[in-house]
Design an enzyme around this catalytic site. Structure first.
Site, PDB file in Angstrom:
ATOM      1  N   CYS A 115       0.799  -1.197   0.081  1.00 14.48           N
ATOM      2  CA  CYS A 115      -0.197   0.112  -0.012  1.00 14.48           C
ATOM      3  C   CYS A 115       0.813   1.407  -0.115  1.00 14.48           C
ATOM      4  O   CYS A 115       0.430   2.141  -0.362  1.00 14.48           O
ATOM      5  CB  CYS A 115      -0.871   0.069   1.211  1.00 14.48           C
ATOM      6  N   HIS A 262      -3.711   7.495   0.948  1.00 15.54           N
ATOM      7  CA  HIS A 262      -4.002   5.765   0.166  1.00 15.54           C
ATOM      8  C   HIS A 262      -5.427   5.582   0.707  1.00 15.54           C
ATOM      9  O   HIS A 262      -5.940   5.650   1.783  1.00 15.54           O
ATOM     10  CB  HIS A 262      -2.938   4.778   1.051  1.00 15.54           C
ATOM     11  N   ASN A 292     -10.123  -0.596  -2.210  1.00 20.78           N
ATOM     12  CA  ASN A 292      -8.618  -0.328  -2.054  1.00 20.78           C
ATOM     13  C   ASN A 292      -7.833  -1.116  -3.131  1.00 20.78           C
ATOM     14  O   ASN A 292      -7.635  -2.044  -3.090  1.00 20.78           O
ATOM     15  CB  ASN A 292      -8.092  -1.170  -0.547  1.00 20.78           C
TER      16      ASN A 292
HETATM   17  N1  COA Z   1     -19.314  -9.115   5.774  1.00 23.33           N
HETATM   18  C1  COA Z   1     -20.021  -9.752   6.967  1.00 23.33           C
HETATM   19  N2  COA Z   1     -19.582  -9.824   8.093  1.00 23.33           N
HETATM   20  C2  COA Z   1     -18.005  -9.821   8.137  1.00 23.33           C
HETATM   21  C3  COA Z   1     -17.275  -9.474   6.785  1.00 23.33           C
HETATM   22  C4  COA Z   1     -17.980  -9.211   5.758  1.00 23.33           C
HETATM   23  N3  COA Z   1     -17.350  -9.034   4.652  1.00 23.33           N
HETATM   24  N4  COA Z   1     -16.039  -9.645   7.273  1.00 23.33           N
HETATM   25  C5  COA Z   1     -15.864 -10.035   8.475  1.00 23.33           C
HETATM   26  N5  COA Z   1     -17.074 -10.231   8.859  1.00 23.33           N
HETATM   27  C6  COA Z   1     -17.552 -10.521  10.410  1.00 23.33           C
HETATM   28  C7  COA Z   1     -16.637 -11.388  11.143  1.00 23.33           C
HETATM   29  O1  COA Z   1     -16.696 -12.848  10.735  1.00 23.33           O
HETATM   30  C8  COA Z   1     -17.001 -11.138  12.599  1.00 23.33           C
HETATM   31  O2  COA Z   1     -18.090 -11.861  12.801  1.00 23.33           O
HETATM   32  P1  COA Z   1     -18.037 -12.607  14.405  1.00 23.33           P
HETATM   33  O3  COA Z   1     -18.105 -11.463  15.410  1.00 23.33           O
HETATM   34  O4  COA Z   1     -19.371 -13.448  14.206  1.00 23.33           O
HETATM   35  O5  COA Z   1     -16.826 -13.391  14.523  1.00 23.33           O
HETATM   36  C9  COA Z   1     -17.601  -9.578  12.331  1.00 23.33           C
HETATM   37  O6  COA Z   1     -17.769  -9.422  11.200  1.00 23.33           O
HETATM   38  C10 COA Z   1     -16.355  -8.730  12.889  1.00 23.33           C
HETATM   39  O7  COA Z   1     -15.166  -9.013  12.396  1.00 23.33           O
HETATM   40  P2  COA Z   1     -13.804  -8.031  12.477  1.00 23.33           P
HETATM   41  O8  COA Z   1     -12.864  -8.574  11.738  1.00 23.33           O
HETATM   42  O9  COA Z   1     -13.490  -7.996  14.091  1.00 23.33           O
HETATM   43  O10 COA Z   1     -14.377  -6.619  11.911  1.00 23.33           O
HETATM   44  P3  COA Z   1     -13.852  -5.195  12.118  1.00 23.33           P
HETATM   45  O11 COA Z   1     -15.012  -4.274  12.749  1.00 23.33           O
HETATM   46  O12 COA Z   1     -12.459  -5.354  12.411  1.00 23.33           O
HETATM   47  O13 COA Z   1     -13.795  -4.917  10.382  1.00 23.33           O
HETATM   48  C11 COA Z   1     -12.253  -4.485   8.695  1.00 23.33           C
HETATM   49  C12 COA Z   1     -13.176  -5.487   9.600  1.00 23.33           C
HETATM   50  C13 COA Z   1     -11.241  -5.320   7.882  1.00 23.33           C
HETATM   51  C14 COA Z   1     -13.304  -3.724   7.960  1.00 23.33           C
HETATM   52  C15 COA Z   1     -11.759  -3.657   9.658  1.00 23.33           C
HETATM   53  O14 COA Z   1     -10.665  -4.308  10.638  1.00 23.33           O
HETATM   54  C16 COA Z   1     -10.460  -2.861   9.116  1.00 23.33           C
HETATM   55  O15 COA Z   1     -11.019  -1.906   8.254  1.00 23.33           O
HETATM   56  N6  COA Z   1      -9.073  -2.849   9.189  1.00 23.33           N
HETATM   57  C17 COA Z   1      -8.303  -2.094   8.283  1.00 23.33           C
HETATM   58  C18 COA Z   1      -8.276  -2.893   6.967  1.00 23.33           C
HETATM   59  C19 COA Z   1      -7.394  -1.921   6.215  1.00 23.33           C
HETATM   60  O16 COA Z   1      -7.171  -0.745   6.015  1.00 23.33           O
HETATM   61  N7  COA Z   1      -6.885  -2.667   5.251  1.00 23.33           N
HETATM   62  C20 COA Z   1      -5.790  -2.194   4.238  1.00 23.33           C
HETATM   63  C21 COA Z   1      -4.420  -1.860   4.760  1.00 23.33           C
HETATM   64  S1  COA Z   1      -3.753  -1.134   3.701  1.00 23.33           S
END
Ligand code: COA
Length: 335
Positions: A115, A262, A292
């Site tokens: 990234c 980004h 992204n």
């Molecule tokens: N749709 C529905 N549910 C989903 C899902 C999706 N696409 N992806 C994950 N879930 C579920 C998980 O399985 C979990 O379920 P559970 O509670 O029953 O176990 C729940 O949603 C919460 O998951 P979690 O991973 O804790 O969610 P989060 O609030 O952390 O959100 C991201 C996930 C990825 C959106 C978040 O962590 C994020 O934005 N992180 C930064 C990512 C980023 O910027 N990446 C690029 C780097 S350059």
């Protein structure tokens, strides 16, 4: 020392639009979940057989950037290609761009910083121009994510976020002391190397053994992301590295005319916007439409912002990125 400035920009995204609702046919997810957590509404995916690859999308963006810069392609002294999804394991995608653009023997090099790849490439190019070694450098950020994502419920935490696309800029020696790249700032923290990674295609495993295993359940061929750790580190590092750039130039956040972060997650961009007291007009986001696109995201966003007239001569433009490695960086540009 010479100064460098951006003289041309271009972008390309595949036509094939995948909305959040399209994803619900493939996995257990919802438009509302994706929108609320990431701000993404749709993304572009290469359609099998449409001819797009990481390198060829980079070529399309490059042709526009070169034309807008007004230079002849044969005046390009160096090609820098930032990507985490190169066409081939080797050689890099820079040489494929060189072949497609029919540029005989200039050096071409790939930058593997995910990234932050575009900022790392921009900084590298800036150093070559500052020292006087090169005059015109073609910098590309391009990704084909869609071919490598787990598009099932198992992979939903990662696969809903990423999209395909490419951006390119021409960085040239500047005749002006006032305009151009003011400074760039790069960081990495390797202790988090595996927290956002794709470890399957690896020389740590012997290829004949992998082939013999032929294991469809081997998820190491899909990206892994510790989403919450990435989020927490991103908001801190984005803020730090923007501040570092401002301080180096004796500037304050209120002097920023345009921040192009980004496009990792709209919630991260909004956090940074609030932290620096910027208005909606001072931050350019397009993750809603493209997801992204990793190394492609900043040059795509910068091209769009410029095309929309949101970047004007004299503006202070700040670029910042965070991602896998972990790596992060910023660039301050007087337009
Ligand atoms: N749709 C529905 N549910 C989903 C899902 C999706 N696409 N992806 C994950 N879930 C579920 C998980 O399985 C979990 O379920 P559970 O509670 O029953 O176990 C729940 O949603 C919460 O998951 P979690 O991973 O804790 O969610 P989060 O609030 O952390 O959100 C991201 C996930 C990825 C959106 C978040 O962590 C994020 O934005 N992180 C930064 C990512 C980023 O910027 N990446 C690029 C780097 S350059």
């Amino acid at each position: 020392m010479y100064k460098s400035k951006i003289t041309g920009m271009g972008m390309y995204v595949p036509e094939n639009e995948i909305t959040n609702r399209d994803l619900t046919a493939l996995m257990d997810t919802s438009h509302e979940w994706i929108l609320e957590r990431t701000g993404i509404e749709s993304r572009r995916h290469i359609k099998k057989g449409d001819g797009n690859t990481t390198a060829t999308m980079g070529v399309k963006a490059s042709r526009i950037a070169i034309e807008r810069s007004g230079i002849d392609k044969n005046d390009i002294d160096l090609i820098l290609f930032a990507t985490l999804s190169p066409d081939y394991y080797f050689p890099g995608s820079g040489v494929i761009v060189q072949k497609e653009l029919d540029i005989p023997t200039c050096p071409a090099m790939d930058i593997r910083n995910q990234c932050s790849g575009f900022i790392y490439a921009l900084s590298t190019a800036d150093q070559f121009i500052k020292t006087g070694m090169y005059k015109n450098i073609l910098i590309i950020g391009s990704e084909n994510h869609s071919g490598g994502l787990d598009m099932t419920t198992r992979g939903r935490g990662v696969s809903v976020i990423f999209g395909d696309g490419a951006g390119a800029v021409v960085l040239s020696r500047s005749s002006s002391e006032e305009t151009g790249i003011l400074s760039t700032h790069l960081h990495s923290e390797g202790k988090y190397a595996e927290e956002l990674s794709l470890i399957g295609p690896s020389t740590r495993r012997w290829v004949p053994e992998i082939m013999a295993a032929n294991d469809a359940e081997d998820t190491s061929y899909y990206p892994y992301m510790n989403g919450q750790l990435v989020f927490k580190n991103a908001v801190v590092r984005f803020s730090e590295v923007i501040m570092e750039g401002l301080q180096e130039n004796q500037m304050t956040p209120d002097q920023i005319d345009m921040l192009i972060p980004h496009q990792a997650n709209l919630r991260i961009s909004q956090f940074i916007q609030k932290k620096f007291g910027l208005t909606d007009d001072q931050v350019y986001n397009n993750i809603m439409r493209y997801g992204n696109t990793t190394a492609g995201s900043i040059p795509i966003a910068m091209t769009e912002a410029w095309e929309a007239g949101k970047i004007k001569s004299g503006d202070l433009v700040v670029l910042a990125a965070f991602g896998s490695g972990f790596t992060w960086g910023s660039a301050l540009i007087r337009w």
